[in-house]
Design a protein around this motif. Sequence first.
Motif, PDB file in Angstrom:
ATOM      1  N   ASN A   1       1.028  -1.265  -0.166  1.00  0.00           N
ATOM      2  CA  ASN A   1       0.023  -0.055  -0.115  1.00  0.00           C
ATOM      3  C   ASN A   1       0.980   1.268   0.078  1.00  0.00           C
ATOM      4  O   ASN A   1       0.662   2.481  -0.657  1.00  0.00           O
ATOM      5  CB  ASN A   1      -0.848  -0.017   1.104  1.00  0.00           C
ATOM      6  CG  ASN A   1      -2.028  -1.094   0.918  1.00  0.00           C
ATOM      7  OD1 ASN A   1      -2.544  -1.355  -0.270  1.00  0.00           O
ATOM      8  ND2 ASN A   1      -2.845  -1.153   2.108  1.00  0.00           N
TER       9      ASN A   1
ATOM     10  N   ASP B   1       0.804   4.300  -2.755  1.00  0.00           N
ATOM     11  CA  ASP B   1       0.502   5.573  -2.353  1.00  0.00           C
ATOM     12  C   ASP B   1       1.447   6.510  -3.042  1.00  0.00           C
ATOM     13  O   ASP B   1       1.136   7.575  -3.391  1.00  0.00           O
ATOM     14  CB  ASP B   1       0.746   5.860  -0.886  1.00  0.00           C
ATOM     15  CG  ASP B   1      -0.105   5.266   0.410  1.00  0.00           C
ATOM     16  OD1 ASP B   1      -1.274   5.302  -0.119  1.00  0.00           O
ATOM     17  OD2 ASP B   1       0.280   5.277   1.564  1.00  0.00           O
TER      18      ASP B   1
ATOM     19  N   GLY C   1      -5.918   3.530  -7.443  1.00  0.00           N
ATOM     20  CA  GLY C   1      -6.767   3.538  -6.028  1.00  0.00           C
ATOM     21  C   GLY C   1      -7.579   2.463  -5.841  1.00  0.00           C
ATOM     22  O   GLY C   1      -7.985   1.969  -5.150  1.00  0.00           O
TER      23      GLY C   1
ATOM     24  N   TYR D   1      -5.442  -0.900  -3.815  1.00  0.00           N
ATOM     25  CA  TYR D   1      -4.841  -1.094  -2.526  1.00  0.00           C
ATOM     26  C   TYR D   1      -5.440  -2.234  -1.910  1.00  0.00           C
ATOM     27  O   TYR D   1      -6.584  -2.778  -2.240  1.00  0.00           O
ATOM     28  CB  TYR D   1      -5.683   0.207  -1.923  1.00  0.00           C
ATOM     29  CG  TYR D   1      -4.926   1.605  -1.920  1.00  0.00           C
ATOM     30  CD1 TYR D   1      -3.864   1.824  -1.187  1.00  0.00           C
ATOM     31  CD2 TYR D   1      -5.449   2.391  -2.696  1.00  0.00           C
ATOM     32  CE1 TYR D   1      -3.015   2.870  -1.145  1.00  0.00           C
ATOM     33  CE2 TYR D   1      -4.586   3.625  -2.882  1.00  0.00           C
ATOM     34  CZ  TYR D   1      -3.507   3.825  -2.157  1.00  0.00           C
ATOM     35  OH  TYR D   1      -2.831   5.101  -2.102  1.00  0.00           O
TER      36      TYR D   1
ATOM     37  N   GLY E   1      -8.477  -0.345   4.352  1.00  0.00           N
ATOM     38  CA  GLY E   1      -8.305   0.840   4.254  1.00  0.00           C
ATOM     39  C   GLY E   1      -7.769   1.608   5.550  1.00  0.00           C
ATOM     40  O   GLY E   1      -7.769   2.785   5.844  1.00  0.00           O
TER      41      GLY E   1
ATOM     42  N   ARG F   1      -3.982   7.015   5.008  1.00  0.00           N
ATOM     43  CA  ARG F   1      -5.011   6.543   4.186  1.00  0.00           C
ATOM     44  C   ARG F   1      -5.329   7.916   2.960  1.00  0.00           C
ATOM     45  O   ARG F   1      -6.435   7.799   2.006  1.00  0.00           O
ATOM     46  CB  ARG F   1      -6.342   6.643   5.029  1.00  0.00           C
ATOM     47  CG  ARG F   1      -6.088   5.314   5.787  1.00  0.00           C
ATOM     48  CD  ARG F   1      -7.299   5.080   6.782  1.00  0.00           C
ATOM     49  NE  ARG F   1      -7.517   6.327   7.461  1.00  0.00           N
ATOM     50  CZ  ARG F   1      -8.198   6.076   8.548  1.00  0.00           C
ATOM     51  NH1 ARG F   1      -8.751   5.158   8.813  1.00  0.00           N
ATOM     52  NH2 ARG F   1      -8.314   7.102   9.578  1.00  0.00           N
TER      53      ARG F   1
ATOM     54  N   ARG G   1      -5.139   6.999  -0.727  1.00  0.00           N
ATOM     55  CA  ARG G   1      -6.413   5.938  -1.030  1.00  0.00           C
ATOM     56  C   ARG G   1      -7.756   7.189  -1.184  1.00  0.00           C
ATOM     57  O   ARG G   1      -8.490   6.846  -1.971  1.00  0.00           O
ATOM     58  CB  ARG G   1      -6.453   5.221   0.252  1.00  0.00           C
ATOM     59  CG  ARG G   1      -7.548   4.126  -0.289  1.00  0.00           C
ATOM     60  CD  ARG G   1      -7.865   3.160   0.851  1.00  0.00           C
ATOM     61  NE  ARG G   1      -6.772   2.342   1.242  1.00  0.00           N
ATOM     62  CZ  ARG G   1      -6.816   1.189   1.372  1.00  0.00           C
ATOM     63  NH1 ARG G   1      -7.880   0.306   1.077  1.00  0.00           N
ATOM     64  NH2 ARG G   1      -5.397   0.309   1.849  1.00  0.00           N
TER      65      ARG G   1
END
Length: 174
Positions: A107, A111, A130, A133, A137, A142, A145
């Motif tokens: 993740n 990012d 997006g 991921y 979450g 975050r 995302r």
Amino acid sequence: MVNNVLFTVVIPLYNKEKYRMGCNLEFWARVALKYPVAVSDRRTSVYFSGTGGVMETESASTGAWRRPIISELSQLSPSVRMLVERINNGELDDSGPVYQSVVKYINSRIDGAVRGAFVRRDVPSVKALGQLYLGDGQGERRGWRHMSLLPAPAINVLSGFRQVAKHAYSQLKR
């Protein structure tokens, strides 16, 4: 200190034609799957400093950062590809701490890719990335995302605002 045996046990295997960058991250991801590692924010090396290396030549070439839209995790980088293969092959216990660390790492790579697409004003890539991921979450970072979940026109406006604000800031610094 890295033991010489490590280099014979953990050898990075990546497709040089497909991935010009990222083999060092793949290597350390393989190490982290087999041995305990510590992460440090201390600078221990310098990249991109007039050596003619991959990072320098990629950034200097025309259109180097214009890539096709990434639609699968395996396209993101060699390290992510290798880790996704390990997950898909059932080599990682999905309830264990190593799995959680792998998800956090993947993740974090997403990012970075979302941030790069946002800075380039590549809204289709922000939206596509997006969707990649992993997990529910929850976690410490975050923002990117959530950014990717916004409607495309909103992302475009925010990206444009960032560009204008950056230009204004650079003018004020003069």
